[in-house]
Motif scaffolding. Structure first.
Motif, short mmCIF file in Angstrom:
data_model
loop_
_atom_site.label_atom_id
_atom_site.label_comp_id
_atom_site.label_asym_id
_atom_site.label_seq_id
_atom_site.Cartn_x
_atom_site.Cartn_y
_atom_site.Cartn_z
N LEU A 147 47.87 31.64 33.96
CA LEU A 147 47.26 30.92 32.83
C LEU A 147 45.77 30.74 33.08
CD1 LEU A 147 48.32 28.90 30.27
CD2 LEU A 147 46.95 27.43 31.71
N ILE A 148 45.43 30.34 34.31
CA ILE A 148 44.03 30.10 34.64
C ILE A 148 43.25 31.42 34.62
CG2 ILE A 148 42.47 29.41 36.51
CD1 ILE A 148 44.67 27.33 37.25
N SER A 149 43.84 32.47 35.21
CA SER A 149 43.06 33.70 35.33
C SER A 149 43.00 34.47 34.03
CB SER A 149 43.63 34.58 36.44
OG SER A 149 44.95 34.94 36.13
N ALA A 150 44.05 34.42 33.21
CA ALA A 150 44.07 35.26 32.00
C ALA A 150 43.84 34.45 30.72
CB ALA A 150 45.40 36.00 31.92
N ILE A 151 44.67 33.45 30.50
CA ILE A 151 44.60 32.77 29.20
C ILE A 151 43.30 31.98 29.08
CG2 ILE A 151 45.76 31.16 27.65
CD1 ILE A 151 48.39 32.06 28.81
N LEU A 152 42.93 31.26 30.11
CA LEU A 152 41.68 30.50 30.04
C LEU A 152 40.47 31.44 29.98
CD1 LEU A 152 42.24 27.46 32.42
CD2 LEU A 152 42.64 27.66 29.98
N PHE A 153 40.63 32.64 30.55
CA PHE A 153 39.55 33.64 30.46
C PHE A 153 39.38 34.08 29.01
CE2 PHE A 153 38.12 38.10 30.54
CZ PHE A 153 36.93 37.95 31.23
N LEU A 154 40.50 34.35 28.33
CA LEU A 154 40.40 34.78 26.93
C LEU A 154 39.84 33.66 26.05
CD1 LEU A 154 43.73 36.74 26.40
CD2 LEU A 154 41.50 37.63 26.98
N PHE A 155 40.13 32.43 26.42
CA PHE A 155 39.60 31.29 25.65
C PHE A 155 38.19 30.90 26.09
CE2 PHE A 155 44.16 29.97 24.69
CZ PHE A 155 44.08 30.42 23.39
N ARG A 156 37.57 31.70 26.96
CA ARG A 156 36.21 31.47 27.43
C ARG A 156 36.04 30.09 28.08
NH1 ARG A 156 36.00 36.10 26.84
NH2 ARG A 156 34.79 37.38 25.40
N GLN A 157 37.06 29.68 28.82
CA GLN A 157 36.97 28.40 29.54
C GLN A 157 36.32 28.69 30.88
OE1 GLN A 157 38.01 25.23 28.44
NE2 GLN A 157 37.96 26.40 26.54
N GLN A 158 35.00 28.49 30.94
CA GLN A 158 34.30 28.96 32.14
C GLN A 158 34.59 28.14 33.38
OE1 GLN A 158 30.23 29.45 30.88
NE2 GLN A 158 30.76 31.46 30.11
N TRP A 159 35.16 26.97 33.22
CA TRP A 159 35.48 26.17 34.42
C TRP A 159 36.56 26.83 35.26
CZ3 TRP A 159 40.46 24.11 34.72
CH2 TRP A 159 41.18 24.06 33.53
N ARG A 160 37.27 27.80 34.68
CA ARG A 160 38.33 28.46 35.43
C ARG A 160 37.81 29.20 36.66
NH1 ARG A 160 37.50 33.61 34.69
NH2 ARG A 160 39.42 34.57 35.36
N THR A 161 36.52 29.60 36.65
CA THR A 161 35.99 30.41 37.74
C THR A 161 36.10 29.71 39.10
OG1 THR A 161 33.81 29.57 37.27
CG2 THR A 161 34.36 31.67 36.30
N GLY A 162 35.99 28.39 39.10
CA GLY A 162 36.04 27.67 40.37
C GLY A 162 37.41 27.75 41.03
N ILE A 163 38.46 27.80 40.22
CA ILE A 163 39.80 27.69 40.78
C ILE A 163 40.64 28.94 40.64
CG2 ILE A 163 40.07 25.18 40.65
CD1 ILE A 163 41.32 25.60 37.89
N ASN A 164 40.15 29.96 39.92
CA ASN A 164 41.09 31.04 39.59
C ASN A 164 41.54 31.86 40.78
OD1 ASN A 164 38.79 32.62 39.85
ND2 ASN A 164 39.44 34.02 38.25
#
Lengths: 200, 489
Positions: free
Chosen positions: B106-123
């Protein structure tokens, strides 16, 4: 003819033929992504085609600045997906109706409904693997030997430094003119890269 | 909300703005600081504390190996399975571990598609968690088949019987779904790693290190020609992983929903399982990250804002799961089927009521505390809640599996299921496997996606320098810029 085509294709991957002698290209460092962006634009406007920027992360808008077309990886993904879907459908149909038909409560030997999970999973699997394989192929990776690695400074390209590399293969390349251009654009630590062809 | 450079400029200008987003990377770090902070942990001498934790995890792994060996020698009779309850700990643990994995995707793919840039810290860490959790999950169906040496019969490999697997069974769909999920997650993770391994290669000081990272990084040089294809491939992988992750837990839920057992045969299962998976997975990410960011000193990259956002997702998915529990009850009553109604009353008030209410409290009640901002930003509090959520989600699978089976249509065959020590220790052992792998990951692989974190910093935007930064306006100044350390030629 064929050799020229191969050179052409390799150039899209960032693999260039050495120019006169062993000169592979010219490397210049820029201080930040903004400077790199403007410099890449200017190098392109000066008529260069076989050059590349190297940065620790992708820089937004750089494709346009360099005049690169959209990536074609998507077609390979599509091809992989279609192959996976075809394989999944064939597997379900062939095993159920041809290879070992089994009558279970009078159900049809092949139907789409129970086959969808397998068809879907194989589609995704093939599409994903094709994407990665296609990306690596289009990038000419793995490429263990790259003349740029001779540059000591270049090790920082994956840390915090921003480079432009102009290949000696480019028709506009000229040690003096290219050097002057890069320097005028704010390039620092400008060096000629030699394709020595030996690994350490 | 995507933070463009213009937005972050606004943030800096108006710190009093209540709705302003905090910067993703804090502490005024430069690109080089990020490299140092993350790679230093893979380069330094192995700390003693790591050895301590690793030894402990290895004991758990040995326990797993011992229990599995004991099982193979004696057969599945060593487990607590009985006649109505033919599925016990093995399936519960399988669903539990697969569910944990879902947060990573979810963090690596879905949040990426939704342009949730905070995911980069934890993905990066979350994806590693996915891969290791799926490995733990795969242990259970494999050892559950009884004759483990015939496990290859689940794959469509031509064999001496000239038979194919039963393609119309959800259990077989599981084989495909989970193995494809594992493969795609691993590939996705590796693609994300390539630029960071190149960073390690360029910093390597020993020959062995240079060779290993050199091979794994495939000669990556950060060329824009490469980034172009790379970014497109990453986007496509995210787009493929998104339906994949939804399909995996849907297929897992089909194992139950396609049967005719009261309490299992419901159409709500696929979405409810997916929500539950994300819920438990995020709880596990919080558990791991709260410790890792502290121990490795990366609080400026995995900030309290990251943790708060994860807690909001826990609150959201926990409430969805709780809503599904209540819906199930309503549908059981509304269906008018007495078996269905009994199955649910038996769940809440029967012999397993203790498990049911543990689940309800942990999953529905505890996350509600995250409505309070102070609590969802409190590290000790979220750590406690994340543990409770994981306990609750394990119990959810236990409740679904065991309470539905132990009293089926025929009262004469009703029984009470109790796990044996082998069941329990095998489950404990998988934590050994998980933490062994996770500790190896923390030791040898950059635990934060270095290139991605740099890419979402405001300084990464080339137009950031148009109006801020280095003292002169690049856009207009190109032709007359004089380099400091070179004279005009």
């Amino acid at each position: 003819m064929l050799k020229q085509l191969a050179t052409e294709v390799k150039a899209t991957m960032g693999i260039y033929e050495p120019g006169p002698g062993t000169v592979y290209g010219m490397l210049a460092e820029f201080k930040d992504p903004g400077a790199l962006y403007t410099a890449a634009k200017a190098v392109r406007e000066a008529g260069y085609k076989r050059f590349d920027t190297h940065s620790p992360f992708p820089i937004h808008g750089m494709d346009k600045a360099m005049g690169l077309p959209n990536s074609k990886v998507g077609f390979i993904t599509l091809g992989g997906g279609i192959a996976g879907l075809a394989l999944g459908t064939w597997l379900q149909w062939w095993t159920g109706t041809v290879s070992y038909p089994m009558n279970i409560s009078g159900k049809p030997f092949f139907a789409f409904e129970p086959s969808i999970p397998i068809m879907f999973e194989l589609t995704v699997l093939f599409a994903a693997l094709a994407t990665v394989a296609g990306m690596l192929a289009m990038n000419g990776l793995p490429r263990p030997y790259n003349p740029l690695f001779y540059s000591r400074n270049f090790a920082r390209a994956t840390d915090d430094a921003f480079f432009i590399h102009v290949a000696a293969d480019d028709s506009h390349f000229d040690e003096k003119d290219t050097g002057a251009l890069l320097e005028r654009l704010g390039g620092r630590n400008i060096e000629i890269i030699h394709d020595r062809g030996d690994a350490e | 909300m995507p933070v463009s450079s213009a937005d972050s400029e606004k943030t800096l200008a108006s710190t009093a703005d209540y709705h302003a987003e905090a910067p993703l990377v804090q502490g005024n770090l430069s690109f080089h600081d990020i490299t140092e902070l993350v790679t230093a942990h893979t380069e330094k001498k192995t700390p003693l504390a790591w050895w301590g934790a690793f030894s402990l995890a290895n004991i758990g792994l040995l326990l797993l190996v011992g229990m599995v060996a004991y099982l193979f020698w004696n057969g599945t009779g060593v487990w607590g399975l009985n006649n109505p309850v033919g599925w016990g700990y093995a399936i519960v643990n399988f669903v539990f571990w697969v569910g944990i994995g879902h947060a990573g995707t979810l963090i690596s793919a879905i949040l990426f598609l939704f342009r949730q840039q905070w995911r980069t810290g934890i993905n990066r860490a979350a994806e590693a968690m996915t891969i290791f959790a799926v490995m733990c999950a795969l242990v259970f169906p494999t050892i559950h088949v009884g004759r483990v040496w015939a496990i290859y019969w689940t794959l469509p490999i031509p064999n001496q019987m000239e038979m194919w697997p039963q393609f119309k069974s959800p259990l077989l769909w599981d084989v495909f779904a989970v193995s494809v999920y594992f493969t795609v997650s691993l590939v996705f993770w590796y693609v994300g790693l390539i630029p960071d391994i190149a960073t390690m290669r360029d910093r390597a000081t020993t020959k062995v290190r240079r060779m290993v990272t050199g091979v794994l990084s495939m000669g990556w040089t950060g060329a824009n020609r490469h980034w172009r294809n790379y970014e497109k491939a990453y986007l496509l992988l995210a787009a493929l992983a998104t339906p994949l992750v939804l399909s995996v837990h849907s297929v897992v839920s089909f194992d139950f929903a396609v049967s005719i057992v009261p309490g299992w045969h419901t159409t709500i299962f696929p979405p409810y399982f997916v929500a539950g998976a994300i819920f438990s997975g995020f709880a596990m990410v919080v558990t791991l990250m709260v410790i890792a960011r502290k121990v490795y000193g990366i609080q400026n990259i995995i900030t309290i804002e990251h943790l708060e956002k994860m807690n909001i997702i826990i609150l959201l998915t926990g409430t969805m799961v709780g809503f599904a529990y209540i819906t199930e009850f309503f549908i059981a009553w509304y269906s008018g089927v007495q078996y269905e109604q009994y199955a649910f009353l038996n769940r809440a008030f029967g012999p397993y009521a203790w498990a049911y209410w543990t689940m309800m409290t942990c999953n529905l009640v505890f996350p509600q505390f995250f409505w309070i901002k102070r609590l969802r930003r409190s590290v000790p509090f979220m750590f406690a809640i994340s543990i409770f959520v994981n306990i609750g989600m394990w119990f959810e699978r236990f409740v679904i599996t065991v309470t539905s089976l132990h009293r089926d249509y025929l009262p004469s065959s009703w029984d009470y299921y109790t796990p044996t020590f082998v069941d329990v220790l095998t489950f404990v052992g998988t934590f050994g496997l998980f933490f062994t792998l996770f500790l190896l990951f923390l030791r040898f692989i950059p635990m934060v996606a270095i290139a991605e974190v740099k890419g979402v910093m405001p300084q990464a935007d080339p137009h950031f320098y148009d109006h801020a930064g280095d003292g002169h306006d690049q856009a207009h100044d190109v032709s007359v810029t004089t380099p400091q350390d070179h004279t005009q030629s």
